[in-house]
Design an enzyme around this catalytic site. Structure first.
Site, short mmCIF file in Angstrom:
data_model
loop_
_atom_site.label_atom_id
_atom_site.label_comp_id
_atom_site.label_asym_id
_atom_site.label_seq_id
_atom_site.Cartn_x
_atom_site.Cartn_y
_atom_site.Cartn_z
N ARG A 175 0.84 -1.22 0.00
CA ARG A 175 0.00 0.00 0.00
C ARG A 175 0.87 1.26 0.00
NH1 ARG A 175 -2.26 -3.44 -1.46
NH2 ARG A 175 -4.02 -4.57 -0.61
N SER A 225 -11.02 -1.61 3.44
CA SER A 225 -10.32 -1.97 4.68
C SER A 225 -9.85 -0.71 5.36
CB SER A 225 -9.10 -2.84 4.37
OG SER A 225 -9.52 -4.01 3.73
N GLU A 295 -5.32 2.52 6.90
CA GLU A 295 -5.01 2.54 5.46
C GLU A 295 -5.72 3.76 4.85
OE1 GLU A 295 -5.42 -1.22 3.35
OE2 GLU A 295 -6.21 -0.16 1.61
C1 FAD Z 1 -15.67 -1.33 -0.98
C2 FAD Z 1 -14.19 -1.05 -1.12
C3 FAD Z 1 -13.33 -2.08 -1.39
C4 FAD Z 1 -11.94 -1.84 -1.52
N1 FAD Z 1 -11.12 -2.88 -1.83
C5 FAD Z 1 -9.81 -2.65 -1.97
C6 FAD Z 1 -8.91 -3.73 -2.30
O1 FAD Z 1 -9.31 -4.86 -2.48
N2 FAD Z 1 -7.60 -3.43 -2.43
C7 FAD Z 1 -7.10 -2.17 -2.27
O2 FAD Z 1 -5.89 -1.96 -2.42
N3 FAD Z 1 -7.92 -1.14 -1.96
C8 FAD Z 1 -9.24 -1.35 -1.81
N4 FAD Z 1 -10.07 -0.30 -1.50
C9 FAD Z 1 -9.51 1.04 -1.23
C10 FAD Z 1 -9.40 1.97 -2.46
O3 FAD Z 1 -10.36 1.62 -3.46
C11 FAD Z 1 -8.00 1.94 -3.06
O4 FAD Z 1 -7.04 2.38 -2.11
C12 FAD Z 1 -7.85 2.79 -4.32
O5 FAD Z 1 -6.59 2.57 -4.88
C13 FAD Z 1 -8.01 4.29 -4.09
O6 FAD Z 1 -8.17 4.93 -5.33
P1 FAD Z 1 -8.96 6.31 -5.47
O7 FAD Z 1 -8.89 6.75 -6.88
O8 FAD Z 1 -10.32 6.19 -4.90
O9 FAD Z 1 -8.04 7.23 -4.58
P2 FAD Z 1 -8.45 8.39 -3.49
O10 FAD Z 1 -9.20 7.73 -2.39
O11 FAD Z 1 -9.17 9.46 -4.25
O12 FAD Z 1 -7.04 8.83 -3.05
C14 FAD Z 1 -6.18 7.94 -2.35
C15 FAD Z 1 -4.78 8.56 -2.30
O13 FAD Z 1 -4.25 8.59 -3.62
C16 FAD Z 1 -3.91 9.93 -3.99
N5 FAD Z 1 -4.22 10.06 -5.42
C17 FAD Z 1 -5.38 9.74 -6.06
N6 FAD Z 1 -5.25 9.93 -7.37
C18 FAD Z 1 -4.00 10.41 -7.58
C19 FAD Z 1 -3.26 10.81 -8.73
N7 FAD Z 1 -3.78 10.77 -9.96
N8 FAD Z 1 -1.98 11.24 -8.55
C20 FAD Z 1 -1.44 11.31 -7.31
N9 FAD Z 1 -2.07 10.93 -6.20
C21 FAD Z 1 -3.34 10.49 -6.33
C22 FAD Z 1 -4.76 10.82 -3.10
O14 FAD Z 1 -4.16 12.08 -2.92
C23 FAD Z 1 -4.78 10.01 -1.83
O15 FAD Z 1 -3.59 10.24 -1.11
C24 FAD Z 1 -11.45 -0.52 -1.37
C25 FAD Z 1 -12.35 0.52 -1.12
C26 FAD Z 1 -13.70 0.27 -0.99
C27 FAD Z 1 -14.65 1.42 -0.74
#
Ligand code: FAD
Length: 302
Positions: A175, A225, A295
């Protein structure tokens, strides 16, 4: 701020500029007060221009993907949210290589790979974030992680340069990636996949989706998570053994279905979620002397 909107309107369409935008609309927790500005550029040029304006005006800036790993405070965010989302989500496939805008959802990336008979990214099909957010977090599930398939990441540096980083330069870990160490903006990602059987790829994605539905409380808003996996343990199991299944404060609750998830039962505030997280950390520490590290990323808290 005087003159700021006019400057922004010279760089991006009016429809991409929102003021006092509730962050509850942009997070999977469905929680979060207003951000002063939410700006969604359509391409790298606009992103660079917007960021320069914000830097000159001394306005703090936070990068948002799909908000699926984020808890925004009830007071919101004093600054600008820069959203790399659906407006920067073009996906192209060249042979075994898939090149995608950072704003594409991981489900869309997995679907495009399947459509082109490419295997390797099925694990990401049920992760509800953008590929940019996924790269930042080195998202993974069911034994797969983005670091296994990423060959190149295009980023914008704080100095406004566009750079291409190799897999090694991304410093991927659990992560973790270099984007968590430095304020880089991911704009484009290249994955190297393998030719595969379309039916098998589809079956695997369907199987993983079923496993998720069975194990995870997808019926409630959450950020997945809540805690990182502590070395040698599973967060959900520790929380369950600490007798915290169903532990609730306000509208936030430790899921009955999967103790590793804090869910919004309806009307939860960010303060409720934070209080549950802190209570869980403290109880798990008291019971097992294991430190649970969130996380989920916190934004706008003092
Ligand atoms: C129901 C559910 C299930 C999930 N299952 C998993 C799983 O199985 N595995 C897993 O790893 N995660 C899981 N997640 C967590 C999440 O989906 C991941 O961490 C995902 O990678 C976050 O992406 P996001 O675009 O929503 O990022 P955000 O939540 O919008 O941002 C997360 C971080 O990334 C940064 N960020 C976002 N986009 C960029 C960019 N373009 N450039 C630089 N920084 C950026 C943000 O500043 C922040 O620090 C789950 C979440 C939910 C709600």
């Amino acid at each position: 701020m005087k003159g700021l909107i006019e400057k922004l309107e010279n760089c991006i369409p009016k429809s991409c500029i929102l003021e006092q935008e509730p962050m509850s609309k942009h997070t999977t927790f469905r929680i979060g007060g207003p951000a002063d500005y939410l700006l969604e550029p359509e391409n790298v040029e606009q992103l660079l221009a917007v960021r320069e304006i914000l830097q000159e005006a001394g306005i703090p800036c936070f990068l948002l993907g799909n908000g699926s790993n984020l808890l925004v405070s009830d007071e919101g965010y004093r600054g600008a949210i820069l959203k790399v989302g659906s407006r920067m989500s073009t996906i192209t496939v060249e042979g075994n290589r898939l090149i995608t805008g950072a704003g594409a959802l991981m489900s869309q990336v997995a679907k495009a790979a399947w459509e082109h008979g490419l295997t390797g990214v099925e694990f990401a099909s049920g992760i509800p974030g953008t590929i940019g957010g996924g790269i930042t977090m080195n998202a993974g599930a069911y034994g797969g992680e983005l670091r296994q398939v990423v060959t190149r990441v295009q980023v914008v540096t704080p100095q406004g340069e566009i750079r291409e980083l190799t897999n090694e330069a991304m410093k991927f870990g659990y992560r973790h990636s270099i984007v968590k160490e430095q304020p880089l903006i991911v704009t484009e990602v290249e994955l190297e996949l393998q030719p595969g059987d379309k039916e098998q790829i589809k079956n695997l994605m369907d199987d993983l989706a079923t496993r998720r539905r069975e194990k995870q409380p997808l019926e409630y808003p959450s950020a997945g998570s809540t805690f990182k996996r502590p070395e040698g343990y599973f967060a959900g199991e520790l929380i369950m053994k600490a007798d915290l299944r169903g532990f609730q404060m306000g509208g936030a609750r430790v899921s009955d279905k999967h103790c590793g998830f804090v869910v919004n039962m309806g009307g939860a505030t960010a303060a409720d979620v934070r209080a549950v997280i802190q209570a869980v950390q403290s109880r798990v520490w008291d019971c097992f002397q294991v430190k649970l590290e969130p996380e989920v990323i916190f934004l706008g808290f003092s």
